[in-house]
Structures are given as structure tokens and as C-alpha cells.
Motif scaffolding. Structure first.
Motif, short mmCIF file in Angstrom:
data_model
loop_
_atom_site.label_atom_id
_atom_site.label_comp_id
_atom_site.label_asym_id
_atom_site.label_seq_id
_atom_site.Cartn_x
_atom_site.Cartn_y
_atom_site.Cartn_z
N PRO A 155 0.82 -1.22 0.00
CA PRO A 155 0.00 0.00 0.00
C PRO A 155 0.84 1.27 0.00
CG PRO A 155 0.05 -0.97 2.19
CD PRO A 155 0.72 -1.95 1.28
N GLY A 156 0.19 2.37 -0.35
CA GLY A 156 0.87 3.66 -0.40
C GLY A 156 1.01 4.13 -1.83
N LYS A 157 1.27 5.41 -1.98
CA LYS A 157 1.48 6.00 -3.30
C LYS A 157 2.97 6.04 -3.59
CE LYS A 157 1.28 7.83 -7.17
NZ LYS A 157 0.91 6.97 -8.30
N HIS A 158 3.38 5.45 -4.71
CA HIS A 158 4.80 5.35 -5.05
C HIS A 158 5.11 6.11 -6.34
CE1 HIS A 158 4.08 1.87 -2.42
NE2 HIS A 158 5.33 2.04 -2.03
N ARG A 159 6.33 6.57 -6.45
CA ARG A 159 6.80 7.26 -7.66
C ARG A 159 8.30 7.01 -7.81
NH1 ARG A 159 4.15 12.85 -8.21
NH2 ARG A 159 2.45 11.42 -8.72
N GLY A 160 8.78 6.98 -9.04
CA GLY A 160 10.18 6.72 -9.31
C GLY A 160 10.92 7.98 -9.72
N PHE A 161 12.16 8.15 -9.19
CA PHE A 161 12.96 9.35 -9.47
C PHE A 161 14.38 8.95 -9.89
CE2 PHE A 161 9.74 10.42 -6.34
CZ PHE A 161 9.18 11.57 -6.85
N PRO A 162 14.98 9.69 -10.83
CA PRO A 162 16.32 9.35 -11.31
C PRO A 162 17.41 9.78 -10.32
CG PRO A 162 15.56 11.34 -12.40
CD PRO A 162 14.41 10.85 -11.55
N VAL A 163 18.50 9.02 -10.31
CA VAL A 163 19.64 9.33 -9.45
C VAL A 163 20.75 9.96 -10.28
CG1 VAL A 163 21.51 8.31 -8.09
CG2 VAL A 163 19.16 7.56 -7.74
N GLU A 164 21.38 10.98 -9.72
CA GLU A 164 22.52 11.63 -10.37
C GLU A 164 23.70 11.67 -9.41
OE1 GLU A 164 21.33 15.53 -11.60
OE2 GLU A 164 20.82 14.87 -13.62
N GLY A 165 24.90 11.59 -9.97
CA GLY A 165 26.10 11.74 -9.16
C GLY A 165 26.46 10.51 -8.36
N ASP A 166 27.42 10.68 -7.43
CA ASP A 166 27.93 9.56 -6.65
C ASP A 166 27.84 9.82 -5.15
OD1 ASP A 166 29.76 11.61 -6.46
OD2 ASP A 166 31.52 10.36 -6.84
N SER A 167 26.89 10.68 -4.75
CA SER A 167 26.81 11.04 -3.33
C SER A 167 26.13 9.99 -2.48
CB SER A 167 26.08 12.38 -3.17
OG SER A 167 24.72 12.26 -3.55
N MET A 168 25.39 9.06 -3.13
CA MET A 168 24.64 8.05 -2.37
C MET A 168 24.93 6.64 -2.89
SD MET A 168 23.01 9.64 0.02
CE MET A 168 21.75 8.50 0.55
N PRO A 169 26.18 6.15 -2.73
CA PRO A 169 26.50 4.79 -3.18
C PRO A 169 25.69 3.77 -2.38
CG PRO A 169 28.24 5.68 -1.76
CD PRO A 169 27.30 6.82 -2.04
N PRO A 170 25.35 2.62 -2.98
CA PRO A 170 25.80 2.13 -4.29
C PRO A 170 24.95 2.60 -5.47
CG PRO A 170 24.48 0.45 -3.23
CD PRO A 170 24.56 1.60 -2.27
N HIS A 171 24.00 3.50 -5.23
CA HIS A 171 23.15 3.98 -6.31
C HIS A 171 23.97 4.84 -7.27
CE1 HIS A 171 19.99 2.51 -3.75
NE2 HIS A 171 20.33 3.35 -2.80
N GLU A 172 23.80 4.60 -8.56
CA GLU A 172 24.62 5.27 -9.56
C GLU A 172 23.76 6.03 -10.56
OE1 GLU A 172 26.62 1.87 -11.22
OE2 GLU A 172 28.35 2.14 -9.87
N ASP A 173 24.43 6.85 -11.37
CA ASP A 173 23.74 7.56 -12.45
C ASP A 173 22.92 6.58 -13.29
OD1 ASP A 173 24.32 10.25 -12.17
OD2 ASP A 173 26.26 10.07 -13.12
N GLY A 174 21.69 6.96 -13.55
CA GLY A 174 20.87 6.12 -14.42
C GLY A 174 19.90 5.22 -13.69
N CYS A 175 20.14 4.94 -12.41
CA CYS A 175 19.19 4.08 -11.69
C CYS A 175 18.01 4.92 -11.21
CB CYS A 175 19.87 3.35 -10.53
SG CYS A 175 20.22 4.36 -9.09
N ILE A 176 16.93 4.25 -10.89
CA ILE A 176 15.70 4.91 -10.46
C ILE A 176 15.39 4.51 -9.02
CG2 ILE A 176 13.21 5.12 -10.82
CD1 ILE A 176 14.75 6.46 -13.01
#
Length: 281
Positions: A155-176
Motif C-alpha cells: 500500500p501507499g502511493k509510489h513514484r520513481g525518481f532518477p539518481v545523479e552523481g555519486d553522493s549516495m552509493p551504491p546507487h549510480e547515475d541512471g538508476c531509479i
């Protein structure tokens, strides 16, 4: 069908809409006239409830005068709706009784669902990201976003947002990053990660802490980037991290390699601080 969150801060975005006087005022006038007629109340009686003269109210309904914020708020409270709904949506085309109401007269408009009744997740692509600040409260913008369905999120309202830069590893440019909508600051938990939509910083993905009154401290998992503060009044939306969609299968760094990288990043940060202090003297 579309989804839209109403917050007290939406008013700032709505007033930034191009051709405000020609479009927003006309829509607002049509809306308050439609609501008044629907509730079978006279202009004089409504003006009395708003504590203004009938002549002043008529100018708002005719579109010849702009209603100030205090009057907008009174009208919204009187009709049990939200300010941004009055200003941005033709309420004659939707069934207000079927809308989901939240505290503070905020509303959620209907959302699209798939064939199994699951809510679609709108994806703010890199291309669409630039327009999100102006479009997050625009039903047409939200409706035109790409959509996916991930039933396991619950449940809940969800939305996807793009990631930029390297400030929040392991998330990389291009991931949502898929986030779940957070209705109030009180629901934010220290140490968890969130997508923030802010008036001054735009769209950011950070780890949050509420160790300041009426403000949030934003922290990066990459120690090279310093923490900074965002005032609560600057926040338009908050989305709590649920999962990410990425394409990288890069091997996780070993502890030794990670430690060396952290040491190097810390050194770079100290050098940058020295440079900043030198330039300020």
C-alpha cells in the motif's frame, strides 16, 4: 485519471505558472462559482462567511480581481477543499465527493490502476526531471509520465525518481529510486533515505535527520559531500526509499578498498575546505 498531492506549499508553484492572470484567475473564478451554485449559497451569504463585502467577492468570481492568500485559504476551508485544487483543476470535470481527503484539507485525486487493481508507479525520467518542479502539481504532467507496476511494494502511493552523481552509493547515475509518498515531516525517520522535492535545491536523494527544529539535515553516504540543512518551509514533497531499479552489476568493493577510497575522499574534502577558507579571507 491522474494523481496529485495537495500541500500548503503548492501555492508557491501555482503562482509560477505562465500566463497566471489569464488562465489561473479564470479557472479559480469558474471553480468558486461552480462550488457556490452547487452548495446553493448566495454571493452575499458567502461573502458574509468570508468576512468581506459582496462587492469584493463578486470581483473574485468575475475574475476582475485576484484573491489574496488569506481569502484563498478561507474559501478553501469553507468548501472543504484545497487551495491548489481551486487554482489548478477544473472541478466541474471531477467528482469531488469521491476524492480522498487528508488532514488539513489536502486531497489526493484519483490514480491510475492496472488490470489487477494495483496502482501504477509514475517514473520521472531524466528527461522529465527538469520539469518536475513546475509539473508535480499539474495533472497533465503527471498523467504523461511513464508508468510501471510493482505489486510487491504494497500500500501507499509510489513514484520513481532518477539518481545523479555519486553522493549516495551504491546507487549510480541512471538508476531509479522508487519512493513512497510521505504525508508529513512527522513521519520522517532519522537515518533513513528519502527523495526530497524542494523549492531551492530541486530534487535530491539523501539520508535525513531531524535534529533541528523546522528543518532537516541532509547527509550523503559519500563522505566527500558535506551535510547541509533544508528548511521545512522549502520542502514540497518527501518520498521514502522503497527500492531501486538499476542496470549495474558492478562488484561490491572490498572493505580494504572501500576504506582507502573513504580516506581519499576525506582528504579531498579537507583540501576543498582549505581552498574555500583561503578564498574567503
Amino acid at each position: 485519471m491522474y494523481y496529485k498531492i495537495s500541500t500548503d506549499n503548492n501555492i508557491f508553484i501555482i503562482f509560477a505558472v505562465p500566463n497566471y492572470n489569464k488562465f489561473i484567475m479564470s479557472l479559480f473564478s469558474d471553480n468558486i462559482r461552480a462550488l457556490r451554485v452547487k452548495h446553493k449559497i448566495s454571493q452575499e451569504k458567502l461573502a458574509e462567511n468570508l468576512m468581506i463585502t459582496r462587492g469584493r467577492y463578486v470581483k473574485y468570481e468575475d475574475g476582475t480581481s485576484e484573491a489574496p492568500y488569506d481569502i484563498l485559504k478561507k474559501i478553501a476551508l469553507f468548501f472543504h477543499t484545497s487551495i491548489d485544487l481551486l487554482l489548478s483543476v477544473d472541478i466541474r470535470k471531477i467528482n469531488i465527493e469521491n476524492l480522498i481527503k487528508l488532514e488539513g484539507n489536502r486531497l489526493i485525486l484519483p490514480i491510475q490502476v492496472d488490470n489487477f487493481g494495483e496502482n501504477y508507479i509514475e517514473i520521472v525520467s531524466q528527461k522529465a526531471k527538469a520539469g518536475y518542479l513546475n509539473g508535480y502539481a499539474d495533472p497533465e504532467y503527471i498523467e504523461n509520465l511513464q508508468k510501471v507496476s510493482l505489486p510487491f511494494l504494497g500500500p501507499g502511493k509510489h513514484r520513481g525518481f532518477p539518481v545523479e552523481g555519486d553522493s549516495m552509493p551504491p546507487h549510480e547515475d541512471g538508476c531509479i529510486i522508487i519512493g513512497r509518498y510521505v504525508e508529513s515531516l512527522g513521519q520522517v525517520m532519522d537515518g533513513k533515505t528519502y527523495i526530497l522535492i524542494t523549492k531551492n535545491e530541486g530534487m535530491v536523494y539523501k539520508r535525513l535527520n531531524k535534529n533541528k527544529k523546522n528543518a532537516l539535515i541532509l547527509e550523503s553516504d559519500n563522505s566527500f559531500y558535506p551535510n547541509y540543512e533544508v528548511k521545512a518551509s522549502d520542502i514540497l514533497e518527501i518520498w521514502e526509499y522503497e527500492c531501486n531499479i538499476g542496470r549495474s552489476d558492478k562488484k561490491q568493493e572490498t572493505t580494504e578498498t572501500g576504506a582507502m577510497k573513504d580516506l581519499l575522499l576525506e582528504l579531498k574534502r579537507e583540501v576543498r575546505e582549505i581552498k574555500n577558507n583561503t578564498s574567503n579571507t
